[in-house]
Design an enzyme around this catalytic site. Structure first.
Site, PDB file in Angstrom:
ATOM      1  N   LEU A  45       3.854   0.363  -2.557  1.00 46.21           N
ATOM      2  CA  LEU A  45       3.798   0.480  -4.012  1.00 46.21           C
ATOM      3  C   LEU A  45       5.072   1.124  -4.542  1.00 46.21           C
ATOM      4  O   LEU A  45       5.683   0.649  -5.505  1.00 46.21           O
ATOM      5  CB  LEU A  45       2.571   1.301  -4.400  1.00 46.21           C
ATOM      6  CG  LEU A  45       2.494   1.844  -5.834  1.00 46.21           C
ATOM      7  CD1 LEU A  45       2.396   0.701  -6.836  1.00 46.21           C
ATOM      8  CD2 LEU A  45       1.312   2.795  -5.982  1.00 46.21           C
ATOM      9  N   SER A  52      -1.014  -0.881  -4.569  1.00 47.00           N
ATOM     10  CA  SER A  52      -1.789   0.303  -4.945  1.00 47.00           C
ATOM     11  C   SER A  52      -1.557   1.399  -3.917  1.00 47.00           C
ATOM     12  O   SER A  52      -0.942   1.191  -2.869  1.00 47.00           O
ATOM     13  CB  SER A  52      -3.279  -0.021  -5.018  1.00 47.00           C
ATOM     14  OG  SER A  52      -3.857  -0.085  -3.728  1.00 47.00           O
ATOM     15  N   GLU A  69       0.838  -1.200   0.000  1.00 52.78           N
ATOM     16  CA  GLU A  69       0.000   0.000   0.000  1.00 52.78           C
ATOM     17  C   GLU A  69       0.871   1.247   0.000  1.00 52.78           C
ATOM     18  O   GLU A  69       1.750   1.392   0.859  1.00 52.78           O
ATOM     19  CB  GLU A  69      -0.900   0.040   1.228  1.00 52.78           C
ATOM     20  CG  GLU A  69      -1.976  -1.029   1.274  1.00 52.78           C
ATOM     21  CD  GLU A  69      -2.865  -0.912   2.514  1.00 52.78           C
ATOM     22  OE1 GLU A  69      -3.872  -1.635   2.558  1.00 52.78           O
ATOM     23  OE2 GLU A  69      -2.545  -0.102   3.419  1.00 52.78           O
ATOM     24  N   CYS A  70       0.632   2.136  -0.914  1.00 53.24           N
ATOM     25  CA  CYS A  70       1.215   3.471  -0.942  1.00 53.24           C
ATOM     26  C   CYS A  70       2.747   3.404  -0.894  1.00 53.24           C
ATOM     27  O   CYS A  70       3.392   3.226  -1.919  1.00 53.24           O
ATOM     28  CB  CYS A  70       0.635   4.313   0.181  1.00 53.24           C
ATOM     29  SG  CYS A  70       0.822   6.101  -0.084  1.00 53.24           S
ATOM     30  N   ALA A  71       3.349   3.540   0.268  1.00 58.90           N
ATOM     31  CA  ALA A  71       4.803   3.430   0.379  1.00 58.90           C
ATOM     32  C   ALA A  71       5.277   2.095  -0.168  1.00 58.90           C
ATOM     33  O   ALA A  71       6.326   2.006  -0.818  1.00 58.90           O
ATOM     34  CB  ALA A  71       5.238   3.593   1.830  1.00 58.90           C
TER      35      ALA A  71
END
Length: 493
Positions: A371, A467, A367-369
Site C-alpha cells: 500500500l 490495504s 498489503e501494508c508495505a
C-alpha cells in the site's frame, strides 16, 4: 485451578491431498510465559542443531508473524510456515501442519514456535488462536522456555502455574534461559523439581549471540545475510551444547499419530472455493511477486495457491530490478519500505513501469508495505503514485486481528466478501494534498474495532486492491481464486 476452555481438535476434513492414513509425526511446541523470554532464538538454534544431526526438520510458527519463519527457514533449509487458528480456520491447522511436514519431502520432526505467552490469543476470546490452542489442536507436547534473568527458585512456582492452568495441554519439559551461574542453575532446578516437569536444557546468559531488533521486532533474516547465517550457526552451537536434544526428540515422539485428516491441498481448496480451470490462453499466466530486503513478508501458501491455478510466480526485488516481462498480475506484500524508502524511490524505472502496468489495466494486490509503495510518497520520498495518498511513519503501533468485510467488489472478490486478517504497522496513509475525490473509487475493507467503532481501510481503484490488512490465502481460498480469475487463470463461480 482455572483452565482455558477446551476446543476440540480439528475435525477430519477431506482436502484431497496426502491419504488420510495414520501419520506418525514427532512434534513439539516451544512456548514461553511471555514475549521476550528467548523462544525465537532458542527455537532457531534448535532447528539448526537438529538439522546438523542430519534430521529433516519442519519449522512452524503460531500466529501471523512473518519474521520468525524467516529465521526458521535459514536454520533448517525449509520454508517456515504459520499456524494461525484465526486467519486460517481451526479446521485447517492440522492439514497445514501435515502439508508443511511433507513438503518438499517428509520431515523427521516438526518444531512449532509459539507466540507471546502460552495462553495469549485473540483479545476477548479466551485464548483462541493462542499457542496453547494450537498445541491442543495438533496434540503436541509443550516445552516452556523460562527466562531466569531475574528469578531463581520462583521459576518453580511459574512452571507449576503454567503446567496446571489448563488440562487441555501438556507441559513436557522446561528450558531455563539466561542462567548466570552454577548456583543460579541449582536454585532454579530445585524449584522446578517440585513440579515434576523435567528440565531439558539450561542456557547460560550470553550477550554475544543476539538477533537485532527495531520498530516491528527482529530484523528480518533476508536483510542481514550473511550476518544472519552467522547468528543461526552461533545459536545452533549454543543450543547443541546446553539443551538435551535427545530428550527433546523423545518428548516429540510422544505426540500421538494424526488420523483422519488429509494434508492441505491447494488445488482442492481452490475447487471448493468455486475456481475452475476454464479456457486458457495460448500462454500461461504470470504473476510478479515483490521480494528482496524491502518486501520480506509473505506466506508460502499464497504462492502455492496461485501455482495450483496454473500461474507462474516470478519473484523480483523492487530495490534493484525492473518489472518482469509479460506479467498478468502483481503482488506487493508486507515488509519495511519505510526503512528502504530512499532506495525504493531511486528505482524510478520500476516505479514508472508499475504505474504504466496499472494504467493499462494490470491486476494488483498490495498489503501494508505494498500500500505504501503504491502511494504518491512515503516520508516525502516519491513512490509509484498509483494511489492518491501519502504515507508516513508515526510512533503508534497498530496491531491486531481483524474480521473484515469487502465494502466494494475488487480483484479479491465481490462486495460482501468476508475475511480474517491482521494489521501490523507504525505508519499511516492520508489523502494526498490536491488529490481529486474522483481518483479514489472505493474503500476496500470495513470492520468494527474493539470499542465497537466502525473502521475503513484500503482503496480500490481500477483493478488495484491495496490495504493495510494482511491475509493468509490458505484461510481465504476464495480470495486466491478471485485473483487467479482476474488475471485470466480460470474462472471463479
Amino acid at each position: 485451578m482455572p483452565s482455558t476452555p477446551r476446543i476440540a481438535p480439528a475435525v477430519p476434513v477431506a482436502h484431497g491431498g496426502v491419504s488420510a492414513s495414520p501419520v506418525a509425526l514427532p512434534r513439539v511446541v516451544i512456548a514461553a510465559p511471555a514475549s521476550g523470554s528467548g523462544k525465537t532464538m532458542l527455537t532457531t538454534g534448535m532447528l539448526a542443531a537438529l538439522r546438523a544431526r542430519g534430521l529433516r526438520v519442519s519449522p512452524h510458527k503460531v500466529g501471523p508473524d512473518y519474521i520468525d519463519p524467516g529465521y526458521h527457514a535459514a536454520a533448517c533449509g525449509r520454508v517456515g510456515r504459520n499456524l494461525d487458528a484465526h486467519m486460517q480456520g481451526v479446521e485447517r491447522i492440522v492439514p497445514l501442519l501435515l502439508h508443511g511436514a511433507t513438503s518438499p519431502e517428509p520431515a523427521d520432526v516438526a518444531v512449532v514456535e509459539g507466540v507471546m505467552g502460552l495462553f495469549d490469543g485473540a483479545l476477548g476470546r479466551d485464548g483462541f488462536a493462542s499457542t496453547a490452542h494450537v498445541a491442543e489442536l495438533i496434540s503436541a507436547p509443550v516445552i516452556l522456555v523460562v527466562d531466569c534473568a531475574s528469578t531463581s527458585r520462583s521459576a518453580g512456582a511459574l512452571v507449576h502455574g503454567f503446567a496446571t492452568f489448563s488440562t487441555a495441554i501438556r507441559i513436557g519439559g522446561v528450558i531455563l534461559n539466561n542462567v548466570a551461574s552454577p548456583r543460579h542453575e541449582r536454585e532454579a532446578r530445585a524449584g522446578i523439581a517440585e513440579t515434576g516437569v523435567p528440565v531439558l536444557g539450561v542456557v547460560p546468559r550470553r550477550t554475544d549471540v543476539v538477533v537485532p531488533s527495531r520498530h516491528l521486532g527482529l530484523v528480518p533474516a533476508a536483510e542481514r545475510a550473511p550476518e544472519a547465517e552467522s547468528a543461526v550457526a552461533a545459536l545452533a552451537t549454543l543450543v547443541g551444547e546446553h539443551v538435551d536434544l535427545d530428550a527433546v526428540l523423545a518428548l516429540a515422539r510422544t505426540a500421538p499419530e494424526i488420523t483422519g485428516v488429509d494434508a492441505w491441498d491447494p488445488v482442492a481448496e481452490l475447487r471448493a472455493a468455486g475456481w475452475t480451470s476454464g479456457a486458457h490462453s495460448e500462454r500461461g499466466r504470470r504473476v510478479a511477486v515483490a521480494g528482496g530486503e524491502a518486501f520480506t513478508f509473505s506466506y508460502a501458501e499464497n504462492a502455492e495457491l496461485l501455482e495450483a491455478a496454473g500461474v507462474e510466480v516470478v519473484a523480483f526485488d523492487p530495490l534493484h530490478d525492473s518489472l518482469p516481462a509479460n506479467i498478468d498480475g502483481l503482488l506487493v506484500g508486507g515488509g519495511f519500505p519505510e526503512v528502504h524508502a530512499a532506495r525504493l524511490s531511486a528505482n524510478t524505472t520500476l516505479r514508472e513501469q508499475i504505474s504504466g502496468f496499472v494504467a493499462g489495466g494490470g491486476v494488483v494486490s498490495a498489503e501494508c508495505a505494498g500500500l505504501l509503495y503504491l502511494a504518491r510518497s512515503l516520508d516525502d520520498h516519491p513512490m509509484c503514485g498509483v494511489l492518491p495518498v501519502t504515507g508516513r511513519m508515526t510512533p503508534r503501533l497498530t496491531l491486531g486481528y481483524r474480521d473484515a468485510v469487502a465494502l466494494a467488489g475488487s480483484v479479491l472478490g465481490p462486495e460482501g466478501t468476508r475475511v480474517t486478517g491482521h494489521e501490523f504497522h507504525r505508519t499511516v496513509v492520508e489523502p494526498a494534498i490536491g488529490a481529486s475525490s474522483g481518483e479514489t473509487v472505493a474503500r476496500a475493507w470495513g470492520w468494527q474495532d474493539s470499542e465497537g467503532e466502525r473502521r475503513r481501510d484500503g482503496w480500490i481503484t481500477g483493478r488495484v486492491h491495496a490495504s493495510y490488512l494482511h491475509l493468509h490465502w490458505a484461510g481465504a481460498p476464495r480470495v486466491a481464486a478471485s485473483f487467479a480469475a482476474a488475471i485470466g487463470a480460470g474462472e471463479c463461480a
